[in-house]
Write a protein that holds these residues in place. Structure first.
Motif: not given
Lengths: 370, 251
Positions: B146-148, B106-113, B83-88, B153-154
């Protein structure tokens, strides 16, 4: 499952995008096989021998000619005194000196016992005994001829006749012995070094933190990280086997599937080691030093260069926890002797236990820290 | 109060985190409402990053009741992470992958098609006006961009809450402004934004701000109320006043 595929896709992209990676995978094995196989040899050729002939007689010249005719010796000429010979030995201009004193011919002529002095540089003990063995063989040969001249009526046939046959490596070619061992080294380097470094790289660059906030499971991450190197190492083994067959004409005598089967278990040990190293280090530099520490010990003790059987007891005992030693043994047996599974079942089971222990340890540590 | 009208998505009661004798978080209490922009301020070493790590499920607290998106941080970290996104604060996308490949991973490891990944990537890059660089590797792109991208991505899995740990460090003023526009847009879409920062002008953009000093929350309110309470005209002065008070107490 789909998650793992995404990780694999990412890993393979990164691995093959790295410009140093393809050379590492393709060139390093060839260079190692070529250089180590030709250079890591204990065969002695060209021992530099200084003969100090103070006799200048028929007998001493005959002995001289025998040494000159041998492929194992090259002569250091022009020395007259024993001190000159010792000086050459000290300055590493000669490996061995043979002193023929001025009374050799005199004694032989009178059918008396004659003496020679053989001095060998014995800094490398095993090389020294080889040099001695070659030199003594020539001197014995010379002695027999002298004996024949002295006692022509002696029976021509020796009482015991020995016929020697060399099995598995009939040409006594050192390369045949080295190549299977070097193949093991290649696989080990890829598995232990690259896999461990790869995980630590994510720590060092901070990308692992981003991974850790995703719902990715640790086992998925580990499989995704280790599997690429398992494939690359297996490829490396096949590539090396092909290279050995083409370049050195060393063909695997035993079963290839059997060898690949053992290799796949062995790789679990090696990858487990890489993973373990990655859990106790924070930077690639640390990982490299820790890996090298173990690799150098394992390699030197593995029996790759020196027979493990002649190491002291404590070293042989230590070798029980040396995975490289097991696999080199097995690989030589399969490649050169065509051994079947039952011949090395003990070593194989040792590897299985090892894989289980080291992998569990690595996974446990990994879960705890990452 | 605005917070009363919207349901809380982060609830923190008596959060304590100890490392040996050192207390990084000393009895923190706060709620964050859905869609709120919650600022987390404090000097270096005040305990902000520790608190964020606990909320993200990267670290277990020593004690306290904490729930994020309705899940417990002790037992339900996997549900929280979905449920969360994170940007370090450390830039952490893959420098040797292209923009598109980073989104895909990242989309893939969150399980998006695959279709969803492709659509969202196109949509977000379009919004950033970066469609032209989607096949460039990250190491060819300037830091501000890159920050944007990292923020996008987050957000690729449309999280409920996004944690931003000093997202604008080392970024030029124009890019910072654009970055805050992205934050506002996310909040308008109902996404809760939990952001730490060093820049006091950025604190003014937050709905509510908590100021941490030495592991404790010294103040928590809207920027306007904080300025009035301390009788000063800027957040900068609020911060200095609170931090100095603490130093005097210690001395």
């Amino acid at each position: 499952m789909r998650t793992i595929l995404f990780i694999l896709q990412k890993e393979f992209r990164q691995i093959f995008r790295d410009r140093t990676m393809l050379p590492i995978i393709l060139v390093v094995p060839m260079v190692q096989l070529l250089i180590l196989s030709y250079t890591a040899t204990f065969e002695l050729k060209n021992t530099r021998l200084a003969i100090i002939d103070q006799d200048h007689s028929v007998s001493s010249r005959s002995l001289n000619r025998k040494f000159e005719g041998s492929p194992f010796f090259s002569m250091v000429d022009g020395l007259i005194t024993y001190d000159e010979g010792m000086e050459m030995l000290k300055r590493s201009k000669a490996d061995q000196i043979l002193v023929i004193e001025s009374d050799l011919d005199y004694h032989i002529g009178r059918s008396e016992k004659a003496g020679l002095l053989l001095v060998t540089n014995a800094i490398n003990g095993s090389a020294a005994s080889l040099m001695n063995a070659y030199a003594l063989a020539i001197i014995n040969d010379f002695g027999k001829e002298v004996q024949k001249e002295m006692y022509p009526n002696l029976p021509k046939v020796m009482p015991i006749h020995i016929e020697v046959r060399h099995w598995y490596n009939p040409q006594l070619d050192y390369k045949t012995y080295m190549v299977p061992g070097i193949l093991v080294l290649l696989v080990t380097l890829i598995g232990m070094f690259l896999s461990g470094m790869n995980i630590v790289k994510e720590k060092e660059f901070g990308t692992i933190e981003q991974i850790n906030v995703t719902p990715i499971k640790k086992y998925q991450f580990m499989i995704g990280k280790l599997l690429p190197f398992w494939f690359i190492a297996m490829f490396e083994l096949l590539f090396g086997l092909g290279f050995a067959a083409l370049v050195f004409n060393i063909h695997i005598v035993g079963s290839l599937p059997l060898l690949l089967g053992v290799a796949s278990v062995y790789l679990l040990v090696v990858l487990g080691f890489g993973l373990l190293v990655s859990t106790i280090t924070e930077t690639m530099q640390q990982a490299m030093f820790v890996s090298w520490f173990f690799l150098v010990i394992f390699i030197l003790m593995s029996g790759l260069f020196t027979p493990a059987e002649s190491m002291p007891d404590w070293a042989q005992w230590l070798n029980r926890i040396n995975p490289i030693a097991y696999f080199i043994q097995i690989n030589r047996m399969i490649m050169l002797k065509g051994s079947s599974f039952s011949d090395f079942a003990d070593q194989f089971y040792a590897l299985v236990v090892y894989a289980f222990v080291i992998f569990s340890l690595a996974v446990w540590r990994y879960r705890k820290v990452a | 109060m605005i917070t009363k009208q919207r349901p809380p998505v982060i609830q923190v009661q008596n959060l304590v985190k100890r490392f040996g004798n050192f207390i990084a978080n000393d009895n923190l209490n706060f709620d964050v409402a859905q869609g709120e922009i919650f600022g987390f301020l404090g000097a270096n070493g005040a305990g902000k990053t520790t608190a964020i790590k606990i909320l993200c499920g990267l670290m277990t607290p020593t004690s306290g009741q904490i729930s994020v998106a309705g899940f417990d941080v002790y037992r339900q970290t996997d549900q929280i992470k979905k449920q969360i996104g994170y940007m370090s604060q450390k830039f952490s996308m893959y420098e040797d992958l292209t923009v598109k490949e980073n989104f895909q991973f990242y989309g893939g490891i969150y399980g998006l098609s695959n279709i969803v990944i492709r659509e969202r990537t196109a949509e977000m890059l379009d919004k950033l006006q970066m469609s032209g660089i989607k096949n460039k590797t990250l190491n060819e792109i300037p830091l501000g961009w890159k920050q944007k991208l990292a923020f996008s991505v987050a957000m690729i899995h449309r999280p409920l809450i996004v944690f931003l740990d000093e997202p604008t460090g080392g970024v030029d003023p124009i890019t910072r402004r654009q970055f805050w526009e992205m934050i506002y847009e996310a909040a308008n879409n109902g996404i809760t934004v939990f952001v730490t920062t060093h820049y006091m002008d950025e604190a003014e953009y937050c709905e509510r701000v908590s100021i941490m000093v030495d592991g404790r929350i010294e103040a928590l309110d809207t920027p306007k109320n904080l300025r009035e309470q301390q009788g000063v005209s800027s957040m900068n002065e609020v911060f200095i006043k609170l931090a100095r008070k603490q130093n005097l107490n210690n001395g």
